[in-house]
Design an enzyme around this catalytic site. Structure first.
Site, PDB file in Angstrom:
ATOM      1  N   HIS A 150       0.818  -1.211   0.000  1.00 37.85           N
ATOM      2  CA  HIS A 150       0.000   0.000   0.000  1.00 37.85           C
ATOM      3  C   HIS A 150       0.859   1.272   0.000  1.00 37.85           C
ATOM      4  O   HIS A 150       2.053   1.239   0.344  1.00 37.85           O
ATOM      5  CB  HIS A 150      -0.907   0.023   1.229  1.00 37.85           C
ATOM      6  CG  HIS A 150      -0.148  -0.048   2.527  1.00 37.85           C
ATOM      7  ND1 HIS A 150       0.497   1.029   3.086  1.00 37.85           N
ATOM      8  CD2 HIS A 150       0.093  -1.091   3.363  1.00 37.85           C
ATOM      9  CE1 HIS A 150       1.080   0.681   4.208  1.00 37.85           C
ATOM     10  NE2 HIS A 150       0.861  -0.610   4.402  1.00 37.85           N
ATOM     11  N   GLU A 168      -2.854  -7.981   7.415  1.00 37.47           N
ATOM     12  CA  GLU A 168      -1.513  -7.851   7.983  1.00 37.47           C
ATOM     13  C   GLU A 168      -1.302  -8.853   9.111  1.00 37.47           C
ATOM     14  O   GLU A 168      -2.240  -9.291   9.785  1.00 37.47           O
ATOM     15  CB  GLU A 168      -1.336  -6.416   8.504  1.00 37.47           C
ATOM     16  CG  GLU A 168      -0.068  -6.140   9.286  1.00 37.47           C
ATOM     17  CD  GLU A 168       1.184  -6.158   8.435  1.00 37.47           C
ATOM     18  OE1 GLU A 168       1.566  -7.279   8.036  1.00 37.47           O
ATOM     19  OE2 GLU A 168       1.773  -5.097   8.203  1.00 37.47           O
TER      20      GLU A 168
END
Length: 352
Positions: free
Chosen positions: A54, A132
């Site tokens: 990201h 994550e």
């Protein structure tokens, strides 16, 4: 505890492989040509998988270790990085994109939206299995030497083969992580084949997920480009960085490039042998963890299959080891090393 579990599985596996070799050798028959042809046809079709970190988030700017959804949004710079990597991906894969995927984190979805907004691109599909790695006890804390070590040292252990090490304050270990991301990759792969279109997918995730899963799973885990990116950017890979892989869940994955740096498809001798030995020591740990999960569930219908699958996987790992070493040596040193590799393999098989 890990050492004891591994020793038990190793002893069982070695004994059974030895028994299999001794008993099978006198009666082994050459398979018919039709069977060989059929085996060759079973090779799975490859896809290209572009794993993208990201863009810069507000947690990155504020130096906060935040891993839980929904997480922090992108900064203005992060939005710019998202647009830049989207344009780069469109140019790099002119044949089209089969699917665009993101985790449940806002920052990955916002980065993916930039690619999905380009003409002819599919919409973003959210996969929780791309989430994550949880930071556990240090979640939400400022990044410093202590929190970084607590968070990343277990991951380093996973890369080296100690997959039963957990993140602090959690039961989240390397087996859980690998199962999780494997599930996401399998979903992406199956969707791609079912689409009968482009064979390239883009998955947006966090840097830790991308780096650790790649190093744990590809056939050629070249650590040097990753180390260089960590030193230069403070994280693997940098915001908007990419890891491009080719392969499939059946035959495995090859790292093509890391953050724009091409990676050799053939690992050097040290790396190849490391992967071979790691596969052997990881198999009994994975089996033990899955059996333990089944036992905790208390359902005999889950325990028996877990034990059988674990037993088969450990046995397969030991059976594959000698040939893997041969392939590694011949691949790293060239065809001239074939005779030496065969001799080494004979010694390994004899030892087993």
């Amino acid at each position: 505890m890990q050492r004891g579990v591994s020793s038990t599985w190793i002893t069982t596996g070695v004994a059974l492989v030895s028994a299999g070799i001794v008993s099978a050798a006198p009666v082994a028959a050459s398979p018919p040509a039709a069977a060989l042809a059929f085996d060759i046809e079973l090779t799975a079709e490859d896809i290209t998988l572009d794993l993208v970190r990201h863009g810069q988030s507000t947690d990155d700017v504020n130096n906060i270790l935040g891993t839980l959804p929904p997480g922090a949004p992108l900064t203005e710079l992060g939005q710019q990085q998202a647009q830049e990597v989207a344009q780069s991906i469109q140019q790099e894969f002119p044949g089209g994109i089969a699917g665009i995927y993101a985790s449940e984190l806002i920052r990955t979805q916002q980065t993916a939206d930039a690619l999905a907004g380009l003409p002819g691109m599919p919409s973003v599909q959210v996969l929780s299995d791309l989430n994550e790695i949880p930071a556990g006890l240090v979640e939400g804390h400022p990044r410093d030497l202590f929190t970084e070590a607590s968070f990343f040292l277990p991951m380093a252990s996973w890369i080296l083969g100690g997959v039963l090490v957990s993140e602090p304050g959690t039961n989240y270990n390397g087996v859980v992580f690998d199962d999780q991301v494997d599930s996401a990759i399998n979903t992406i792969y199956n969707n791609t084949l079912a689409g009968n279109g482009p064979m390239t997918d883009v998955a947006y995730a966090s840097g830790g997920d991308i780096a650790i899963w790649t190093l744990m799973n590809v056939k050629n885990p070249d650590v040097w480009p990753i180390i260089q990116s960590v030193l230069a950017n403070g994280g693997p890979p940098p915001n908007g960085g990419q890891a491009i892989l080719e392969g499939n869940p059946t035959d495995g994955w090859t790292l093509v490039s890391w953050d724009g740096t091409p990676v050799s498809a053939t690992p050097d001798l040290f790396t190849g042998l490391f992967v071979d030995f790691r596969n052997v020591i990881v198999a009994p740990q994975v089996a033990a963890w899955h059996i333990w999960e089944a036992i905790q569930g208390g359902d005999q219908a889950d325990i028996t299959p877990a034990m059988q699958t674990g037993f088969n996987d450990v046995l397969a790992a030991y059976e594959a080891f000698p040939q893997s070493v041969i392939d590694t040596i011949t691949g790293a040193l060239g065809g001239s090393a074939g005779g030496a590799a065969d001799s080494l393999a004979d010694g390994l098989v004899g030892a087993i």
